[in-house]
Each structure stands twice: as C-alpha cells, then as structure tokens.
Enzyme design. Structure first.
Site, PDB file in Angstrom:
ATOM      1  N   ASP A 196       0.867  -1.182   0.000  1.00 31.59           N
ATOM      2  CA  ASP A 196       0.000   0.000   0.000  1.00 31.59           C
ATOM      3  C   ASP A 196       0.905   1.233   0.000  1.00 31.59           C
ATOM      4  O   ASP A 196       2.089   1.138   0.352  1.00 31.59           O
ATOM      5  CB  ASP A 196      -0.909   0.016   1.242  1.00 31.59           C
ATOM      6  N   ASP A 211       3.574   2.480  -4.331  1.00 29.57           N
ATOM      7  CA  ASP A 211       2.664   3.411  -4.996  1.00 29.57           C
ATOM      8  C   ASP A 211       2.400   2.826  -6.386  1.00 29.57           C
ATOM      9  O   ASP A 211       3.317   2.753  -7.214  1.00 29.57           O
ATOM     10  CB  ASP A 211       3.328   4.789  -5.107  1.00 29.57           C
ATOM     11  N   TYR A 265     -14.987   7.528 -12.862  1.00 31.61           N
ATOM     12  CA  TYR A 265     -14.757   6.277 -12.115  1.00 31.61           C
ATOM     13  C   TYR A 265     -15.324   5.089 -12.896  1.00 31.61           C
ATOM     14  O   TYR A 265     -14.639   4.082 -13.117  1.00 31.61           O
ATOM     15  CB  TYR A 265     -15.415   6.383 -10.738  1.00 31.61           C
ATOM     16  N   ASP A 267     -19.195  -1.578   2.591  1.00 29.94           N
ATOM     17  CA  ASP A 267     -18.873  -0.700   3.731  1.00 29.94           C
ATOM     18  C   ASP A 267     -17.363  -0.716   3.991  1.00 29.94           C
ATOM     19  O   ASP A 267     -16.830  -1.653   4.564  1.00 29.94           O
ATOM     20  CB  ASP A 267     -19.634  -1.196   4.969  1.00 29.94           C
ATOM     21  N   PRO A 294     -13.692   1.985   4.764  1.00 34.03           N
ATOM     22  CA  PRO A 294     -13.343   3.304   5.304  1.00 34.03           C
ATOM     23  C   PRO A 294     -13.520   4.434   4.287  1.00 34.03           C
ATOM     24  O   PRO A 294     -14.030   5.503   4.625  1.00 34.03           O
ATOM     25  CB  PRO A 294     -11.873   3.137   5.688  1.00 34.03           C
ATOM     26  N   ARG A 323     -30.873   2.241  -2.292  1.00 38.05           N
ATOM     27  CA  ARG A 323     -30.676   1.585  -3.587  1.00 38.05           C
ATOM     28  C   ARG A 323     -30.265   0.116  -3.440  1.00 38.05           C
ATOM     29  O   ARG A 323     -29.993  -0.562  -4.416  1.00 38.05           O
ATOM     30  CB  ARG A 323     -29.648   2.369  -4.422  1.00 38.05           C
TER      31      ARG A 323
HETATM   32  P1  NAD Z   1     -10.399   2.049   0.288  1.00 40.45           P
HETATM   33  O1  NAD Z   1     -10.694   3.107  -0.717  1.00 40.45           O
HETATM   34  O2  NAD Z   1     -10.960   2.154   1.648  1.00 40.45           O
HETATM   35  O3  NAD Z   1      -8.831   1.850   0.377  1.00 40.45           O
HETATM   36  C1  NAD Z   1      -8.047   2.012  -0.746  1.00 40.45           C
HETATM   37  C2  NAD Z   1      -6.608   1.703  -0.415  1.00 40.45           C
HETATM   38  O4  NAD Z   1      -5.854   2.016  -1.576  1.00 40.45           O
HETATM   39  C3  NAD Z   1      -6.056   2.554   0.715  1.00 40.45           C
HETATM   40  O5  NAD Z   1      -5.396   1.737   1.655  1.00 40.45           O
HETATM   41  C4  NAD Z   1      -5.083   3.483   0.010  1.00 40.45           C
HETATM   42  O6  NAD Z   1      -3.974   3.872   0.792  1.00 40.45           O
HETATM   43  C5  NAD Z   1      -4.670   2.645  -1.187  1.00 40.45           C
HETATM   44  N1  NAD Z   1      -4.147   3.444  -2.280  1.00 40.45           N
HETATM   45  C6  NAD Z   1      -4.643   4.601  -2.779  1.00 40.45           C
HETATM   46  N2  NAD Z   1      -3.841   5.085  -3.738  1.00 40.45           N
HETATM   47  C7  NAD Z   1      -2.819   4.203  -3.861  1.00 40.45           C
HETATM   48  C8  NAD Z   1      -1.664   4.147  -4.673  1.00 40.45           C
HETATM   49  N3  NAD Z   1      -1.389   5.120  -5.564  1.00 40.45           N
HETATM   50  N4  NAD Z   1      -0.823   3.096  -4.552  1.00 40.45           N
HETATM   51  C9  NAD Z   1      -1.083   2.122  -3.647  1.00 40.45           C
HETATM   52  N5  NAD Z   1      -2.151   2.115  -2.834  1.00 40.45           N
HETATM   53  C10 NAD Z   1      -3.006   3.152  -2.937  1.00 40.45           C
HETATM   54  O7  NAD Z   1     -10.777   0.640  -0.301  1.00 40.45           O
HETATM   55  P2  NAD Z   1     -12.153   0.038  -0.768  1.00 40.45           P
HETATM   56  O8  NAD Z   1     -13.296   1.001  -0.698  1.00 40.45           O
HETATM   57  O9  NAD Z   1     -12.241  -1.230  -0.048  1.00 40.45           O
HETATM   58  O10 NAD Z   1     -11.876  -0.181  -2.327  1.00 40.45           O
HETATM   59  C11 NAD Z   1     -10.905  -1.106  -2.772  1.00 40.45           C
HETATM   60  C12 NAD Z   1     -11.125  -1.347  -4.253  1.00 40.45           C
HETATM   61  O11 NAD Z   1     -12.448  -1.833  -4.470  1.00 40.45           O
HETATM   62  C13 NAD Z   1     -10.985  -0.101  -5.122  1.00 40.45           C
HETATM   63  O12 NAD Z   1     -10.422  -0.450  -6.360  1.00 40.45           O
HETATM   64  C14 NAD Z   1     -12.413   0.340  -5.309  1.00 40.45           C
HETATM   65  O13 NAD Z   1     -12.606   1.110  -6.467  1.00 40.45           O
HETATM   66  C15 NAD Z   1     -13.108  -1.010  -5.408  1.00 40.45           C
HETATM   67  N6  NAD Z   1     -14.538  -0.938  -5.106  1.00 40.45           N
HETATM   68  C16 NAD Z   1     -14.947  -0.532  -3.874  1.00 40.45           C
HETATM   69  C17 NAD Z   1     -16.322  -0.455  -3.613  1.00 40.45           C
HETATM   70  C18 NAD Z   1     -16.848  -0.017  -2.271  1.00 40.45           C
HETATM   71  O14 NAD Z   1     -18.070   0.181  -2.162  1.00 40.45           O
HETATM   72  N7  NAD Z   1     -16.025   0.137  -1.255  1.00 40.45           N
HETATM   73  C19 NAD Z   1     -17.235  -0.776  -4.626  1.00 40.45           C
HETATM   74  C20 NAD Z   1     -16.760  -1.178  -5.858  1.00 40.45           C
HETATM   75  C21 NAD Z   1     -15.403  -1.264  -6.096  1.00 40.45           C
END
Ligand code: NAD
Length: 245
Positions: free
Chosen positions: A37, A58, A147, A181, A183, A205
């Site tokens: 991360d 990154d 997105y 759900d 952070p 929804r």
């Molecule tokens: P989150 O957004 O809570 O966490 C994302 C993590 O990505 C963080 O730990 C952050 O530090 C890391 N991150 C951000 N930029 C980065 C970079 N440049 N390099 C490395 N790490 C980086 O996570 P989430 O909501 O569980 O989402 C995870 C994935 O699931 C994402 O791809 C998101 O688009 C996808 N997703 C999430 C949901 C949702 O409802 N939460 C729905 C559909 C898809």
C-alpha cells in the site's frame, strides 16, 4: 489444510477496506502474502500477522512496481485492488482527475501485470484478480462518470489479457462489487455533509437493505485465487447484493 496453501500472493491497496480483508483471508487460507500500500502507517497494522509481509508501493510508479516485482520473482496470485473514486459528473472532473483515475484504477494493473506475468508464465499456473466495480459497463450511477469509465476499462483489460494468455495457465478475472462498507466509503458519505442521510441514500438503492461487507468480497477473491476456480478465466463477478439485477 488451507485453500491457498503453498501459494504466494502479491496484493495492492492492502492497508484498509476490501484489500485489507482480502490479504487477511489469503493468509488465513495458507498463502504467503506480500501486502502493499502507499499508506505505510495503516499498513503497519498488519505487521506480525502470520503469513503477511508488508511493503510500501505506490501503484502509479512504474519504477517501484518493476523493482518490487524483480525482487519478489514468481507469484501465484496477483490481486490488483488499488482504486480511486472521482466524485462528480464529467463537468466536475478536470483532465487531471481523469488522468489520475485511469492511472490508479487501470494503468496500475497494466503495470503490475507486465511486471509479474513473465515469471508467472514460467510457472504455467496462476491467478490474476483485478478490482472493477458494478459501476462500470454493468451499471451507471450518478457522479461516477470517470470512475465508471475506468472500471469498465478494467473489465476490457482483464478479458483481453485473459484471451492473450489463454494457453499460459494464468487465469484473469475481475471482481465487481456493489456498495461495500469500507473506510473510504464512509469518508465519501461524510463528505456529503450528513453521514446518516448519506447512509440512508446508499441503503435505499440496496435491494437487500444493507451494504456489503469487505469479507464478502474477500471470500470471492479467495475462490478466484484458489484452484477451485481452475476453469474460470476472462470473467467478471458481481458481488452487489442484487443492486444491478
Ligand atoms: P479504500 O478506498 O478504503 O482503500 C483504498 C486503499 O488504496 C487505501 O489503503 C489506500 O492507501 C490505497 N491506495 C490509494 N492510492 C494508492 C496508490 N497510488 N498506490 C497504492 N495504494 C493506494 O478501499 P475500498 O473502498 O475497499 O476499495 C478497494 C477497491 O475496491 C478499489 O479499487 C475500489 O474502487 C473497489 N470498489 C470498492 C467499492 C466499495 O463500495 N467500497 C465498490 C466497488 C469497487
């Protein structure tokens, strides 16, 4: 016996949310996990967890991805989870936001796949799991134009790569979560001004009347990472509680 015994997994965005739940599930199932991360402070919470090694990465840096891949060598599982949500219509999203979204959400996977695939193909077996979203080619949602476009691109990238490597023994699949759900979802709700009102809007929804959990997505990732899914490639899996049904 674990479902991922003997496998090595490389994972991005492991510090929180779906990525965190998935690296924990992979490790519980016996995998040796390299959890990466950009946020080391949060990632350090995984320090000492059996089967997990943490590394800073990154995903927008080709140099960092290539260096880490060269150091780690062959993996059995590549889980590309990093993602960024740009809020707003295309009129709210400038070119910088557009480019950043595609960099974190799509190009990151192009980078890691290019870095890890040569060694994975030598093993003639492996699983790549790319994180898409139900908001993609599956479903439109307000304020998610950039997105959604980037997450649709993830599906295209995954399917075409699966076709290119169909004889290699490496499988490529996508996960398309609905509203989970996590952070960052909570942060986005808070940013809307009133957390309770925002939660009510999101719940309205959901046909199930609830949000999904990060563990429910991690369970699917374990299945796709394991040999249980050995005849599955080039496919996207919805885990959305029926939102898109
Ligand atoms: P989150 O957004 O809570 O966490 C994302 C993590 O990505 C963080 O730990 C952050 O530090 C890391 N991150 C951000 N930029 C980065 C970079 N440049 N390099 C490395 N790490 C980086 O996570 P989430 O909501 O569980 O989402 C995870 C994935 O699931 C994402 O791809 C998101 O688009 C996808 N997703 C999430 C949901 C949702 O409802 N939460 C729905 C559909 C898809």
């Amino acid at each position: 016996m674990g479902r991922l015994d003997g496998k090595v997994a490389f994972c991005t965005a492991s510090a929180q949310g779906i990525g965190r739940a998935t690296v924990e599930a992979f490790a519980r199932e016996g995998a040796k996990v390299i959890a990466t991360d950009i946020n080391m402070e949060k990632l350090k919470e995984l320090e000492g967890v059996k089967g997990i090694e943490i590394r800073k990465l990154d995903v927008t840096s080709t140099d960092e991805v290539n260096a880490l891949a060269a150091e780690i060598g062959a993996v059995d599982i590549l889980f590309n989870c990093a993602g960024f949500v740009a809020n707003g219509s295309i009129l709210d999203s400038d070119e910088k936001t557009y480019d950043l979204s595609f960099d974190i959400n799509v190009k990151s996977m192009y980078r890691t796949m290019r870095a890890f695939l040569p060694k994975m193909t030598e093993k003639k077996k492996g699983s790549v799991i790319n994180m898409s979203s139900i908001v993609s080619s599956h479903k439109g949602a307000p304020n998610r134009a950039v997105y959604g476009a980037s997450k649709a691109a993830v599906i295209g990238l995954t399917k075409c790569t699966a076709a290119d490597f169909i004889k290699s023994g490496i499988r490529f699949n996508c996960i398309c979560p609905g509203t989970i759900d996590s952070p960052s979802l909570r942060d986005r709700m808070k940013a809307m001004g009133d957390l309770d009102k925002a939660m009510a809007t999101f719940l309205a929804r959901q046909p199930t009347g609830r949000l999904g959990t990060t563990d429910e997505v991690a369970s699917l990732a374990v299945f796709l990472a394991s040999d249980e899914s050995s005849f599955i490639t080039g496919t996207e899996f919805k885990v959305d509680g029926g939102w898109s049904n």
